[in-house]
Design a protein around this motif. Structure first.
Motif, PDB file in Angstrom:
ATOM      1  N   ALA A   6     -93.165  24.337 -11.322  1.00 37.90           N
ATOM      2  CA  ALA A   6     -91.921  24.573 -10.600  1.00 37.90           C
ATOM      3  C   ALA A   6     -91.948  23.886  -9.237  1.00 37.90           C
ATOM      4  N   LEU A   7     -93.100  23.946  -8.561  1.00 38.26           N
ATOM      5  CA  LEU A   7     -93.230  23.273  -7.270  1.00 38.26           C
ATOM      6  C   LEU A   7     -93.075  21.764  -7.433  1.00 38.26           C
ATOM      7  N   ALA A   8     -93.698  21.190  -8.459  1.00 36.61           N
ATOM      8  CA  ALA A   8     -93.617  19.747  -8.683  1.00 36.61           C
ATOM      9  C   ALA A   8     -92.183  19.317  -8.965  1.00 36.61           C
ATOM     10  N   ALA A   9     -91.437  20.150  -9.711  1.00 38.03           N
ATOM     11  CA  ALA A   9     -90.049  19.808 -10.011  1.00 38.03           C
ATOM     12  C   ALA A   9     -89.186  19.898  -8.760  1.00 38.03           C
TER      13      ALA A   9
ATOM     14  N   ALA B 187     -93.663  15.652  -3.625  1.00 41.68           N
ATOM     15  CA  ALA B 187     -94.560  15.285  -2.527  1.00 41.68           C
ATOM     16  C   ALA B 187     -95.437  16.474  -2.117  1.00 41.68           C
ATOM     17  N   ALA B 188     -94.844  17.665  -2.053  1.00 44.40           N
ATOM     18  CA  ALA B 188     -95.618  18.858  -1.684  1.00 44.40           C
ATOM     19  C   ALA B 188     -96.659  19.173  -2.748  1.00 44.40           C
ATOM     20  N   ALA B 189     -96.289  19.017  -4.025  1.00 41.83           N
ATOM     21  CA  ALA B 189     -97.246  19.264  -5.103  1.00 41.83           C
ATOM     22  C   ALA B 189     -98.404  18.273  -5.016  1.00 41.83           C
TER      23      ALA B 189
ATOM     24  N   GLU C  17     -96.339  25.654  -0.482  1.00 40.31           N
ATOM     25  CA  GLU C  17     -95.925  24.364   0.039  1.00 40.31           C
ATOM     26  C   GLU C  17     -96.462  24.101   1.445  1.00 40.31           C
ATOM     27  N   GLY C  18     -97.211  25.061   1.981  1.00 45.96           N
ATOM     28  CA  GLY C  18     -97.772  24.871   3.310  1.00 45.96           C
ATOM     29  C   GLY C  18     -99.039  24.044   3.248  1.00 45.96           C
ATOM     30  N   PRO C  19     -99.611  23.691   4.394  1.00 47.15           N
ATOM     31  CA  PRO C  19    -100.831  22.891   4.415  1.00 47.15           C
ATOM     32  C   PRO C  19    -102.031  23.678   3.912  1.00 47.15           C
ATOM     33  N   VAL C  20    -102.991  22.990   3.371  1.00 44.30           N
ATOM     34  CA  VAL C  20    -104.237  23.603   2.927  1.00 44.30           C
ATOM     35  C   VAL C  20    -105.285  23.376   4.009  1.00 44.30           C
ATOM     36  N   ASP C  21    -105.727  24.449   4.644  1.00 44.21           N
ATOM     37  CA  ASP C  21    -106.699  24.334   5.722  1.00 44.21           C
ATOM     38  C   ASP C  21    -108.106  24.317   5.124  1.00 44.21           C
TER      39      ASP C  21
END
Length: 446
Positions: free
Chosen positions: A426-429, A433-435, A3-7
């Motif tokens: 699971a992240l999307a559920a 927004a993070a997904a 869920e962190g930023p993608v650098d």
């Protein structure tokens, strides 16, 4: 975490690249071009990588995903190629932890040809002795030792094995790239972190040549139609099946030495009742195929065939049927048919001679100036995915030397954590927004 930023380290900016002067421009971002960009950038050379489509989207994407350590070379005592394969496989374990995985491979033995205990036993013992000399610590820790196993173990691990005449099996371990596109992107991320510029959807269309030497690469942005000229005195053509076509006017000798052959794998909607990859061949002998279990599906490969002229790199229905018939004969418990073919994964590899499917024993390396072409235009056409990092690094060193300021490989970005479907669902559920942000960031960079 997920869920962190993608650098992002790969940035697509053709206009900025046009204003620079590069030590080396590489054309073609399959595994050979990507590995060459990494080697050149780490050596301190200002490097530009151009790809006319998406990164690694052709032959490299269609690879069988297995990093072979060269056991077959031991059977004919080709120690040079065996060592090269072991060292190259170690490179992937060292460079891409978490992307490459151990893979158990099982070959049933029937007491005929090279498939005899008397032949495979010494080969496996020598394999273990030599790989302890030439493998990295990471690979030795990841891969168990090879050994002969009794027939009962073969049947237990692969119930569908052809049992008539079965005399045991050979069990060894290679590397597996479950997602070869993930491996290629990680190589590109490291190259970009070391200073390389990687531009996809930039198609090389020609060269600027002054006084018999290449001075720039001309390219068109296939997304916008804009034309660019990238300054350099050295070009490395890594366009794979299109390499000869790319330099046909300046280096016709490359085309004369490049003979095309077809290689394809099949993704089948048919499960493999095995917990290992199985090496099989029809009872009467012939090609050796691998069956790799992928849940409810099986990846089968590789079928090789001659490819004449400019024929498309697509198997005929007859070739697919022959492939499937070979699999059914070699493994009576595996009754896949054409209705099970989910996807055909095809590509072009260099053959030893025109009109044959016998692969070249070595990568094809050619310098245009050797046959009257412009200086600074060089080509490498590879054969094996596994050895690409070594071949590409040698080519870069031959062209540019050791480099002015080598960078520390450990300083590259960590392997990107890209979720599989269950984790992403699971992240999307949990946080839509993070997904969405994760997908947008990945698409933007990759």
């Amino acid at each position: 975490g997920l869920e962190g930023p993608v650098d992002g380290v790969i940035r697509r900016d053709p206009r900025a690249a046009r204003d620079e002067r590069f030590d080396l421009v590489i054309v073609g971002a399959g595994i050979y071009g990507a590995a060459a960009a990494l080697a050149a950038a780490r050596a301190g050379h200002r490097t530009l990588l151009l790809e006319r489509d998406d990164f690694g989207g052709a032959t490299s994407w269609n690879s069988f995903r297995i990093l072979h350590g060269g056991l077959r070379y031991l059977q004919r005592l080709d120690l040079v190629r065996f060592r090269e394969s072991v060292v190259a496989r170690s490179w992937f374990f060292d460079e891409l932890p978490g992307v490459v995985e151990p893979l158990a491979c099982l070959m049933p033995l029937y007491g005929e040809g090279v498939r005899r205990r008397a032949t495979l036993g010494p080969a496996l013992a020598l394999n273990e002795l030599l790989r302890r000399l030439w493998s990295s610590e990471a690979e030795l820790a990841a891969l168990p030792g090879a050994r002969l196993v009794p027939s009962a173990d073969v049947v237990r691990r692969y119930p569908g094995v052809r049992r008539d005449g079965l005399r045991g099996g050979a069990l060894w371990f290679d590397g597996l790239l479950p997602q070869p596109q993930r491996a290629l992107m990680e190589i590109l991320r490291r190259a970009a972190a070391a200073g390389a510029v990687a531009l996809n959807y930039l198609e090389a269309t020609g060269w600027a040549i002054e006084d018999g030497r290449v001075t720039a690469v001309r390219a068109v942005d296939t997304l916008t139609g804009s034309e660019h000229e990238f300054r350099t005195a050295l070009v490395l053509n890594c366009a794979g099946p299109w390499a000869a076509e790319l330099v046909a006017a300046e280096d016709p000798a490359l085309g004369a030495g490049f003979h095309r052959s077809l290689a394809f794998n099949l993704l089948l909607d048919h499960p493999l009742d095995s917990d290992v990859s199985v090496a099989i061949e029809p009872a009467g002998g012939g090609r050796t195929y691998f069956l790799h279990p992928m849940g409810d599906r099986t990846l089968a490969g590789t079928y090789h065939a001659p490819l004449s002229g400019s024929a498309p790199a697509e198997p005929t229905e007859a070739q697919i049927e022959e492939f499937l018939a070979d699999l059914r004969e070699a493994s009576p418990g595996f009754e896949a048919t054409s209705a099970d073919v989910r996807r055909v994964l095809a590509g072009v590899l260099p053959a030893r001679r025109e009109g044959t499917a016998e692969l070249s024993g070595r990568p094809l390396v050619h310098h245009a100036a050797a046959d009257g072409g412009p200086r600074g235009l060089h080509s490498v056409v590879g054969v094996k995915y596994t050895t690409a990092p070594l071949v590409a690094a040698r080519a870069v060193t031959d062209l540019l030397g050791e480099g002015p300021a080598p960078s520390d490989p450990a300083a590259g970005p960590a392997v990107r954590e890209v979720p599989g479907w269950p984790e992403f669902a699971a992240l999307a559920a949990r946080d839509a927004a993070a997904a969405g942000a994760l997908v947008e960031a990945l698409v933007e960079e990759e």
